[in-house]
Scaffold this active site. Sequence first.
Site, PDB file in Angstrom:
ATOM      1  N   ASP A 320       0.841  -1.213   0.000  1.00  0.00           N
ATOM      2  CA  ASP A 320       0.000   0.000   0.000  1.00  0.00           C
ATOM      3  C   ASP A 320       0.871   1.258   0.000  1.00  0.00           C
ATOM      4  O   ASP A 320       0.600   2.212  -0.727  1.00  0.00           O
ATOM      5  CB  ASP A 320      -0.917   0.015   1.228  1.00  0.00           C
ATOM      6  CG  ASP A 320      -2.057  -0.986   1.105  1.00  0.00           C
ATOM      7  OD1 ASP A 320      -2.277  -1.507  -0.010  1.00  0.00           O
ATOM      8  OD2 ASP A 320      -2.746  -1.240   2.120  1.00  0.00           O
ATOM      9  N   ASP A 346      -3.406  -2.242  -9.040  1.00  0.00           N
ATOM     10  CA  ASP A 346      -2.223  -1.519  -9.499  1.00  0.00           C
ATOM     11  C   ASP A 346      -2.458  -0.890 -10.867  1.00  0.00           C
ATOM     12  O   ASP A 346      -1.518  -0.673 -11.638  1.00  0.00           O
ATOM     13  CB  ASP A 346      -1.007  -2.455  -9.546  1.00  0.00           C
ATOM     14  CG  ASP A 346      -1.240  -3.646 -10.473  1.00  0.00           C
ATOM     15  OD1 ASP A 346      -2.396  -3.857 -10.897  1.00  0.00           O
ATOM     16  OD2 ASP A 346      -0.268  -4.359 -10.774  1.00  0.00           O
TER      17      ASP A 346
END
Length: 426
Positions: A320, A346
């Site tokens: 993260d 992503d």
Amino acid sequence: MLARKILVVEDEKIITSNIRKSLQKLGYSVSEITKSGKEAIKKVAETHPHLVLIDICLAGEIDGVHVADIIQNHFHVPVIYLTECLEYKTLHKNQLGEPFSYIVKPVIERDLYFAIEMALYKHQSKKILYEEKQRLTTIINSMGCAVIVTYANGSIQMMNPIAERITGWKQSEAFGKDLVEVVNLVDKDVGETIENLATDVMEAGEIFNLPENCTLITKDGREIAIGDNVSPIRDQDGNITGAVLIFQDISKRKQTEAQLIRNAFYDGLTALPNRVLFLDRLRQTIERSKRRSDYYFAVLFLDLDGFKEINDRFGHGIGDDFLIAIARRLESCLRGGDTVARFGGDEFTVLLEDIKDITDATNVAKRIQDSLRLPVNLNGYQLSTTASIGITWNFSNHEEPATLLRDADIAMYRAKRQGKATYAIF
């Protein structure tokens, strides 16, 4: 109905006797007769008369005027002065007398009755008005919002405790001041000071709502978001006699609204625009390009290469933090009017507006690749990545955002098949 009690304060026996007889004949009850002012105050406290007849020139250490002031102001009992002609002139000269507040000795029964009834009527009217004012004041002070009342000239007449707390002004300080001096308002949408709303409302004769983004500058310079309205005050004949400003501190509501907007349109992790906001901006850009034949824009679809391995090796916490760092890198590669959004996982998208040709888009793609190759230091680890980037632009007059994104996505997968860390144009 019980006879109303009258206390007589007079030091001349003959006058006292005549007044007692007249009062009883007129149907009043004489509760007490006393000669001194000090004794009169004591009797008022004990007998609670409806009215006091008092000689203005009492003998003793306290004169009649002083005694009358105590009786009226402390016990709230109406007083009529007993005076002779010479004393009346003094009374009038000192402006202590009002109509029906005195009676000249020797007392005439008809005048006595008329003076007593008028004094009792005035006292009852004042009492009713006072109680009504107190009731209204209690209601205003109990309201859950700020209330400020002005006179017809726009100056402040009263403020309730909440208005004092929000503005930082005490009613005693604000009384008589122009509303704008105490309630300094700014319309944040246009960045302009709002003039005296009370005056505007009274001139228009209608209710005005405060602007959507109205900010109050308090006495100590703080800024508070407020909302509600200003209304004219009318008397029974419909004449405007002032205005009332009602408002609330809506700072928490504004914060909640802002948070809801962020939740709806921004990614919770990276703080980038999310899919919904990106699609909306893309839709607006498409409409703009329809109005201008020379307006070009491009969409880039990015998928990070090897992010799954980073997540699996270092954990989701590091993963993260890495995405957050990448988001800042992507922002640094763009102009102020461009948009980078996180689509999920992503995947990121970029909207480049008002470009000259496809070369502008490919230059941004190269700049992004160069930026991503620089390592990110997280928890002692040097992490870096590349991206597969698909590019499409509006050369073929796309009508829907979804079509543009589909084409950019197709180009992105072509870039992955070419060996990643590169870009492909649809």
